[in-house]
Every structure is written in C-alpha cells, then in structure tokens.
Design an enzyme around this catalytic site. Structure first.
Site, PDB file in Angstrom:
ATOM      1  N   HIS A  18     -13.007  -2.383   2.983  1.00  0.00           N
ATOM      2  CA  HIS A  18     -13.599  -0.862   3.753  1.00  0.00           C
ATOM      3  C   HIS A  18     -14.904  -0.895   2.993  1.00  0.00           C
ATOM      4  O   HIS A  18     -15.188  -0.880   1.906  1.00  0.00           O
ATOM      5  CB  HIS A  18     -12.804   0.291   3.154  1.00  0.00           C
ATOM      6  CG  HIS A  18     -11.569   0.513   4.137  1.00  0.00           C
ATOM      7  ND1 HIS A  18     -10.321   1.436   3.677  1.00  0.00           N
ATOM      8  CD2 HIS A  18     -11.248   0.241   5.546  1.00  0.00           C
ATOM      9  CE1 HIS A  18      -9.682   1.317   4.695  1.00  0.00           C
ATOM     10  NE2 HIS A  18     -10.307   0.776   5.865  1.00  0.00           N
ATOM     11  N   TYR A  19     -15.809  -0.239   3.798  1.00  0.00           N
ATOM     12  CA  TYR A  19     -17.052   0.246   3.384  1.00  0.00           C
ATOM     13  C   TYR A  19     -17.239   1.481   4.151  1.00  0.00           C
ATOM     14  O   TYR A  19     -17.470   1.398   5.523  1.00  0.00           O
ATOM     15  CB  TYR A  19     -18.233  -0.841   3.367  1.00  0.00           C
ATOM     16  CG  TYR A  19     -19.458  -0.349   2.481  1.00  0.00           C
ATOM     17  CD1 TYR A  19     -19.208  -0.718   1.208  1.00  0.00           C
ATOM     18  CD2 TYR A  19     -20.502   0.335   2.990  1.00  0.00           C
ATOM     19  CE1 TYR A  19     -20.353   0.098   0.369  1.00  0.00           C
ATOM     20  CE2 TYR A  19     -21.467   0.567   2.188  1.00  0.00           C
ATOM     21  CZ  TYR A  19     -21.591   0.357   1.021  1.00  0.00           C
ATOM     22  OH  TYR A  19     -22.522   1.138   0.085  1.00  0.00           O
ATOM     23  N   ASP A  24       0.946  -1.188   0.014  1.00  0.00           N
ATOM     24  CA  ASP A  24       0.034  -0.008   0.070  1.00  0.00           C
ATOM     25  C   ASP A  24       0.891   1.277   0.043  1.00  0.00           C
ATOM     26  O   ASP A  24       2.109   1.174   0.612  1.00  0.00           O
ATOM     27  CB  ASP A  24      -1.012   0.289   1.393  1.00  0.00           C
ATOM     28  CG  ASP A  24      -1.956   1.072   1.173  1.00  0.00           C
ATOM     29  OD1 ASP A  24      -2.975   0.844   0.879  1.00  0.00           O
ATOM     30  OD2 ASP A  24      -1.692   2.142   1.516  1.00  0.00           O
ATOM     31  N   HIS A  40     -10.691  -4.098  -3.557  1.00  0.00           N
ATOM     32  CA  HIS A  40      -9.561  -4.007  -3.275  1.00  0.00           C
ATOM     33  C   HIS A  40      -9.535  -4.724  -1.831  1.00  0.00           C
ATOM     34  O   HIS A  40     -10.696  -4.416  -1.119  1.00  0.00           O
ATOM     35  CB  HIS A  40      -8.604  -2.967  -3.273  1.00  0.00           C
ATOM     36  CG  HIS A  40      -9.067  -1.776  -2.611  1.00  0.00           C
ATOM     37  ND1 HIS A  40     -10.177  -0.874  -3.342  1.00  0.00           N
ATOM     38  CD2 HIS A  40      -8.698  -1.224  -1.586  1.00  0.00           C
ATOM     39  CE1 HIS A  40     -10.266   0.085  -2.576  1.00  0.00           C
ATOM     40  NE2 HIS A  40      -9.906  -0.040  -1.504  1.00  0.00           N
ATOM     41  N   TYR A  89     -13.516   3.264  -5.782  1.00  0.00           N
ATOM     42  CA  TYR A  89     -14.409   1.948  -6.096  1.00  0.00           C
ATOM     43  C   TYR A  89     -13.986   0.933  -6.992  1.00  0.00           C
ATOM     44  O   TYR A  89     -14.743   1.256  -8.069  1.00  0.00           O
ATOM     45  CB  TYR A  89     -15.757   2.711  -6.433  1.00  0.00           C
ATOM     46  CG  TYR A  89     -16.330   3.468  -5.185  1.00  0.00           C
ATOM     47  CD1 TYR A  89     -17.462   2.827  -4.521  1.00  0.00           C
ATOM     48  CD2 TYR A  89     -15.971   4.636  -4.916  1.00  0.00           C
ATOM     49  CE1 TYR A  89     -18.025   3.403  -3.276  1.00  0.00           C
ATOM     50  CE2 TYR A  89     -16.676   5.290  -3.625  1.00  0.00           C
ATOM     51  CZ  TYR A  89     -17.443   4.678  -2.986  1.00  0.00           C
ATOM     52  OH  TYR A  89     -17.921   5.230  -1.700  1.00  0.00           O
TER      53      TYR A  89
HETATM   54  P1  M7G Z   1      -9.976   2.451   0.097  1.00  0.00           P
HETATM   55  O1  M7G Z   1     -10.632   1.800   1.133  1.00  0.00           O
HETATM   56  O2  M7G Z   1     -10.452   2.779  -1.073  1.00  0.00           O
HETATM   57  O3  M7G Z   1      -9.751   4.125   0.833  1.00  0.00           O
HETATM   58  O4  M7G Z   1      -8.189   1.907   0.117  1.00  0.00           O
HETATM   59  P2  M7G Z   1      -8.927   4.745   1.864  1.00  0.00           P
HETATM   60  O5  M7G Z   1      -7.419   5.470   1.343  1.00  0.00           O
HETATM   61  O6  M7G Z   1      -9.516   5.812   2.504  1.00  0.00           O
HETATM   62  O7  M7G Z   1      -8.515   3.763   3.137  1.00  0.00           O
HETATM   63  C1  M7G Z   1      -7.592   2.296  -0.772  1.00  0.00           C
HETATM   64  C2  M7G Z   1      -6.204   1.843  -0.473  1.00  0.00           C
HETATM   65  O8  M7G Z   1      -5.367   2.093  -1.403  1.00  0.00           O
HETATM   66  C3  M7G Z   1      -5.513   2.621   0.865  1.00  0.00           C
HETATM   67  O9  M7G Z   1      -5.179   2.011   1.793  1.00  0.00           O
HETATM   68  C4  M7G Z   1      -4.510   3.719  -0.082  1.00  0.00           C
HETATM   69  O10 M7G Z   1      -3.258   3.867   0.994  1.00  0.00           O
HETATM   70  C5  M7G Z   1      -4.193   3.131  -1.296  1.00  0.00           C
HETATM   71  N1  M7G Z   1      -3.618   3.516  -2.218  1.00  0.00           N
HETATM   72  C6  M7G Z   1      -3.963   4.885  -2.727  1.00  0.00           C
HETATM   73  N2  M7G Z   1      -3.386   5.226  -3.836  1.00  0.00           N
HETATM   74  C7  M7G Z   1      -3.554   6.423  -4.609  1.00  0.00           C
HETATM   75  C8  M7G Z   1      -2.492   4.187  -3.997  1.00  0.00           C
HETATM   76  C9  M7G Z   1      -1.436   4.052  -5.123  1.00  0.00           C
HETATM   77  O11 M7G Z   1      -1.112   4.868  -5.785  1.00  0.00           O
HETATM   78  N3  M7G Z   1      -0.519   2.928  -5.047  1.00  0.00           N
HETATM   79  C10 M7G Z   1      -0.674   2.229  -3.696  1.00  0.00           C
HETATM   80  N4  M7G Z   1       0.301   1.039  -4.086  1.00  0.00           N
HETATM   81  N5  M7G Z   1      -1.692   2.243  -3.037  1.00  0.00           N
HETATM   82  C11 M7G Z   1      -2.630   3.113  -2.995  1.00  0.00           C
END
Ligand code: M7G
Length: 331
Positions: free
Chosen positions: A262-263, A199, A271, A268
């Site tokens: 996560h919800y 991440d 993952h 979207y």
């Molecule tokens: P989420 O549950 O959609 O949202 O998780 P959150 O960010 O509110 O938790 C998305 C996950 O993808 C998060 O843990 C982010 O840190 C991770 N993430 C977001 N981006 C933009 C990237 C990226 O560019 N690369 C990687 N490897 N992880 C990302």
C-alpha cells in the site's frame, strides 16, 4: 486528544488492564471446549462497551464500525458477519428452525434461525483507540493526492515522523511477543528475512478471503518510498517464499494471489499484502495498491524509481496529511 499523547497511549498496549483481560478471556476460551458460543464463562469485555457513534456501516459487507468507550478508555469495535461455509451446510440445514416470511407460487422466503455456533460475528477491538483510529474507520470523502519526490521530503516525511500510528504491534510480532502461534512462515535473515502471518482482517475460516501479511525483519524501511534496487533481494525473497508458503499451507497457487504494497500505508514498517485474487480486499484498488511484481520490475529498470516518481494516493477528508498538502498549495 493530541496525536502525540495518543501515540504514547497506543505504545502502552500490552501492559494495560484491557489487554490483560483480553488475554485472560482468550486463555479461558482455549481451556474450555473452544467452541464459539459454547463457552458462556468467557469474559465478555464488550458487556460494558458504551456506543457513542457509528463510524460507518455496510449492509452489503455486513460490517459496522463503532466508536465508544470501554470503561474510561476510547475504543473502536468492528463487527463483521462471517461468510457461510460449505462444510457447515448439512448441519445448518438439519439443526436450524425455519420461519416462513412469504410464499408466492414457486417463490418463498424464510428466516432461518441457526444454532448459536453459526451466529459468530468476527469482532475486532482497538483499545485504547486514538483519534487517528476513529478517523481511519469513519466514512469520509477522499481526495486523490499527487506526491512528487520533493513533496515526500518536504510534506509527507515530516508528517509521518510526527503523526503516524504506533508500530508497536509489528515489533511485538517480530519480537515474538504476540501472534507467535499464528506465524505461517519465517525467514530469520536480518536483511532479506520476514514473517508471514494472517492479517487481522482474516478469520482463517475459509481460503476464499485469504489475507496474509509479510512483515520485514529490517526495522528502518518505512514504505514503498524508501525502496531502492538495494532492496531487490528482500522483495524477491518475500515474493518467492511467501508464495511457496501459501501454496504449502493453503494449497493456493501463486496465480491465485494478489501480492501488493500500500502507498500510503497506515503503518510505516514495510509489509506486503497477500490476498486471494477475486476477493475484493479493502484497499486493493489501483489508487492504493502496488503489485509487488511491478515494484520489483520498476526497481530493476531504475534503482531510484520510488525516490523520484510522482505517486498518487487517496487521502481522507480529515487526514492531517491532506491538510498539509492543502497548506503547501499542492491540492
Ligand atoms: P497498511 O497498508 O499499513 O494499512 O496495512 P491498512 O490497515 O490501511 O490497510 C496494515 C495491515 O496490517 C492491514 O491489512 C491490517 O489489517 C493489518 N494489521 C493491523 N494490525 C494492527 C494488525 C495486528 O495487530 N495483527 C495482524 N496480524 N495484522 C494487523
């Protein structure tokens, strides 16, 4: 900035000048001696960063989220002091300067001035950042929302179809246009396959705060709400192979992992989060995290479980979705 314009802006990531410069800086670094703080020639894209506001900070977590401008583009910069690693202690003790601050009986405090390479600050840059990014990182009050299956269709779905963050970064990963060298495991199957990689939040320096995400190859599953028993082979595959890959790469047993969705998510495209148990990863609380093991069992018991159940989640004060729930009289 209107959100649709903002979305278009994020979609251009990968071609804009900043990302070219980030890439250049990274290549420079890779071609140099690779040591953090040892390569003064690397381009510092942040030297021209102009702070406009601190969105949030935490002395305990040693983080600060800053909104500002990089040239004429809006940007969010996240700074995070990194943990002190056991394998660096010997060098830290021998190579540092120590300044006495106070001494009283058997107690004394010092300022330890470590060699530059130990002063690394994990830095994340979002540029161009949209208004939605700024809000995401701003400290705000949250309210718990109750979303029925009907609410999802009439309030949430129309909102996320118009207003959600771009998932361009996810497509870049799946298309092998970004982060290819970071992939830990890949199952290329179009239906049950996925990519597992660190991440954004994990610097991979220590397993204590291990954080990986599994991104599914299928591109039309938005979130937990879309899952039915049809997706069980996919979910079981991620659970099984994700755990095996982590055991193999990081010697971390499945019993030491917290595996969840996560919800609502921010992005979207389905993952799954893999974090080390005991590490208080942001968003691992009961109001947002759904254990993958529970999701699998719920779908085995009721194929339409996530289509029909009322789901609860927090929304931040300035989240447009919260406004839509309020307008619909659901809050
Ligand atoms: P989420 O549950 O959609 O949202 O998780 P959150 O960010 O509110 O938790 C998305 C996950 O993808 C998060 O843990 C982010 O840190 C991770 N993430 C977001 N981006 C933009 C990237 C990226 O560019 N690369 C990687 N490897 N992880 C990302």
């Amino acid at each position: 900035m209107a959100d649709t314009a903002a979305k278009r802006e994020t979609d251009s990531v990968g071609t804009d000048e900043l990302s070219q410069r980030v890439k250049r800086a990274r290549v420079d670094d890779e071609n140099g001696d690779g040591g953090v703080g040892n390569d003064p020639e690397s381009e510092n894209i942040l030297s021209e960063f102009k702070t406009s506001a601190v969105l949030s900070d935490s002395a305990r977590e040693k983080t600060i989220f800053i909104h500002g401008k990089l040239g004429d583009q809006e940007a969010v910069v996240i700074l995070e002091k990194t943990p002190i690693r056991e394998d660096t202690l010997a060098e830290l003790f021998t190579g540092s300067k120590l300044k006495l601050e106070m001494k009283n009986d058997i107690y004394s405090t010092y300022q330890l001035l470590a060699p530059p390479k130990f002063n690394e600050i994990k830095t994340t840059v979002v540029c161009p950042a949209t208004e939605k990014h700024v809000k995401k990182y701003q400290r705000q009050e949250s309210s718990l929302v109750e979303e029925t299956g009907e609410d999802y269709k009439s309030i949430t779905l129309p909102y996320i179809q118009k207003q959600s963050f771009s998932v361009q970064w996810v497509h870049n990963i799946l298309d092998k246009k970004a982060e290819t060298e970071r992939i830990v495991f890949e199952d290329p199957d179009p239906d049950v396959g996925f990519l597992l990689l660190p991440d954004l939040k994990w610097d991979q320096k220590q397993v204590d705060d291990l954080y990986l995400i599994a991104i599914v190859n299928q591109r039309d599953i938005k979130s937990l709400r879309d899952l039915t028993s049809e997706h069980l082979p996919l979910l079981q595959n991620i659970f099984q192979k994700g755990k095996e890959a982590i055991l193999q790469r990081y010697s971390l047993a499945a019993s030491k992992l917290r595996v969840y969705l996560h919800y609502q998510p921010s992005y979207y495209h389905l993952h799954v989060h893999f974090t080390k148990l005991g590490y208080q990863a942001p968003g691992c609380g009961v109001e947002r995290a759904h254990l993958l093991a529970d999701v699998i069992q719920n779908l085995q018991a009721d194929p339409e479980y996530y289509k029909t159940r009322t789901l609860y989640f927090p929304l931040r004060a300035e989240d447009g979705l919260l406004g839509n729930f309020q307008e619909a009289g659901r809050l």
